[in-house]
Design a protein around this motif. Sequence first.
Motif, short mmCIF file in Angstrom:
data_model
loop_
_atom_site.label_atom_id
_atom_site.label_comp_id
_atom_site.label_asym_id
_atom_site.label_seq_id
_atom_site.Cartn_x
_atom_site.Cartn_y
_atom_site.Cartn_z
N LEU A 227 0.84 -1.20 0.00
CA LEU A 227 0.00 0.00 0.00
C LEU A 227 0.88 1.25 0.00
O LEU A 227 0.63 2.19 -0.77
N ASN A 228 1.90 1.25 0.86
CA ASN A 228 2.81 2.40 0.90
C ASN A 228 3.49 2.62 -0.44
O ASN A 228 3.66 3.76 -0.88
N GLU A 229 3.87 1.52 -1.10
CA GLU A 229 4.51 1.62 -2.42
C GLU A 229 3.53 2.17 -3.46
O GLU A 229 3.90 3.01 -4.29
N LEU A 230 2.28 1.72 -3.41
CA LEU A 230 1.26 2.22 -4.34
C LEU A 230 1.04 3.72 -4.14
O LEU A 230 0.83 4.46 -5.10
N GLN A 231 1.06 4.15 -2.88
CA GLN A 231 0.86 5.57 -2.60
C GLN A 231 2.07 6.40 -3.03
O GLN A 231 1.92 7.49 -3.56
N ALA A 232 3.26 5.87 -2.80
CA ALA A 232 4.48 6.61 -3.13
C ALA A 232 4.75 6.63 -4.64
O ALA A 232 5.17 7.65 -5.18
N ASN A 233 4.55 5.49 -5.29
CA ASN A 233 4.83 5.36 -6.72
C ASN A 233 3.63 4.72 -7.43
O ASN A 233 3.69 3.54 -7.77
N PRO A 234 2.55 5.49 -7.62
CA PRO A 234 1.35 4.89 -8.20
C PRO A 234 1.58 4.40 -9.64
O PRO A 234 2.15 5.12 -10.45
N PRO A 235 1.16 3.15 -9.92
CA PRO A 235 1.27 2.65 -11.29
C PRO A 235 0.29 3.38 -12.21
O PRO A 235 -0.58 4.13 -11.75
N ALA A 236 0.42 3.15 -13.49
CA ALA A 236 -0.41 3.85 -14.49
C ALA A 236 -1.90 3.67 -14.22
O ALA A 236 -2.67 4.64 -14.31
N TRP A 237 -2.33 2.44 -13.87
CA TRP A 237 -3.77 2.21 -13.65
C TRP A 237 -4.29 3.03 -12.47
O TRP A 237 -5.41 3.55 -12.51
N LEU A 238 -3.47 3.20 -11.44
CA LEU A 238 -3.88 3.98 -10.27
C LEU A 238 -3.93 5.47 -10.61
O LEU A 238 -4.87 6.18 -10.22
N GLN A 239 -2.95 5.93 -11.36
CA GLN A 239 -2.96 7.34 -11.80
C GLN A 239 -4.18 7.63 -12.65
O GLN A 239 -4.83 8.68 -12.50
N GLU A 240 -4.51 6.70 -13.54
CA GLU A 240 -5.68 6.86 -14.42
C GLU A 240 -6.97 6.93 -13.60
O GLU A 240 -7.82 7.78 -13.83
N LEU A 241 -7.12 6.01 -12.65
CA LEU A 241 -8.33 6.00 -11.82
C LEU A 241 -8.45 7.27 -10.98
O LEU A 241 -9.53 7.83 -10.85
N ARG A 242 -7.34 7.69 -10.41
CA ARG A 242 -7.38 8.90 -9.59
C ARG A 242 -7.67 10.14 -10.44
O ARG A 242 -8.35 11.06 -9.99
N GLY A 243 -7.18 10.14 -11.65
CA GLY A 243 -7.38 11.30 -12.52
C GLY A 243 -8.73 11.35 -13.19
O GLY A 243 -9.37 12.40 -13.25
N ASN A 244 -9.19 10.20 -13.70
CA ASN A 244 -10.39 10.19 -14.52
C ASN A 244 -11.57 9.42 -13.95
O ASN A 244 -12.68 9.54 -14.44
N GLY A 245 -11.31 8.59 -12.95
CA GLY A 245 -12.40 7.82 -12.35
C GLY A 245 -12.67 6.54 -13.08
O GLY A 245 -11.88 6.13 -13.93
N PRO A 246 -13.74 5.87 -12.78
CA PRO A 246 -14.83 6.32 -11.91
C PRO A 246 -14.36 6.45 -10.46
O PRO A 246 -13.52 5.69 -9.99
N HIS A 247 -14.94 7.44 -9.77
CA HIS A 247 -14.56 7.75 -8.40
C HIS A 247 -15.60 7.21 -7.43
O HIS A 247 -16.80 7.25 -7.72
N PRO A 248 -15.17 6.75 -6.24
CA PRO A 248 -16.12 6.32 -5.21
C PRO A 248 -16.85 7.52 -4.62
O PRO A 248 -16.41 8.67 -4.77
N ARG A 249 -17.95 7.24 -3.95
CA ARG A 249 -18.79 8.32 -3.40
C ARG A 249 -18.04 9.34 -2.55
O ARG A 249 -18.28 10.55 -2.71
N PRO A 250 -17.15 8.93 -1.63
CA PRO A 250 -16.46 9.97 -0.84
C PRO A 250 -15.66 10.94 -1.70
O PRO A 250 -15.61 12.13 -1.41
N VAL A 251 -15.05 10.45 -2.77
CA VAL A 251 -14.28 11.32 -3.66
C VAL A 251 -15.22 12.22 -4.46
O VAL A 251 -14.96 13.41 -4.61
N VAL A 252 -16.32 11.66 -4.95
CA VAL A 252 -17.30 12.45 -5.70
C VAL A 252 -17.84 13.57 -4.81
O VAL A 252 -17.91 14.74 -5.22
N ALA A 253 -18.20 13.21 -3.58
CA ALA A 253 -18.73 14.21 -2.65
C ALA A 253 -17.72 15.32 -2.39
O ALA A 253 -18.07 16.50 -2.42
#
Length: 129
Positions: free
Chosen positions: A40-66
Amino acid sequence: MKSHQTTQTMKPATAAKKLGVYLPATPQEFQDGVVTRSELNELQANPPAWLQELRGNGPHPRPVVAAKLGVSIAGLARGGVTEPLTTEQIEALKQDRPEWLEKERATQAEVRQEAVRIKEKKAEQDQRS
């Protein structure tokens, strides 16, 4: 004697929540496995392409949308938003400014102001004590 330290793991749903992403949109191998604290720490520190894509474009979970809309999760539900939204859909809502969104933003602003007032009052009471 050495004490054996077990590796702390979490379910994919917990890891997705901590990463701020919508679990069904993550890669299958992420959904099927378990995530260690170091992973988890590695994903947060060095997010892979799929994580960057999700964080940037979604779909986003409800807490993020809110958070992106400046309303509460309950406000989303009152507005009829029950599904995850993409960044594009969130931006469209911000542009359209539907009545429910304006009302929920106003409600959220009132809640924040009240929280500040209560915090200040408590600090004032603590100073007197």
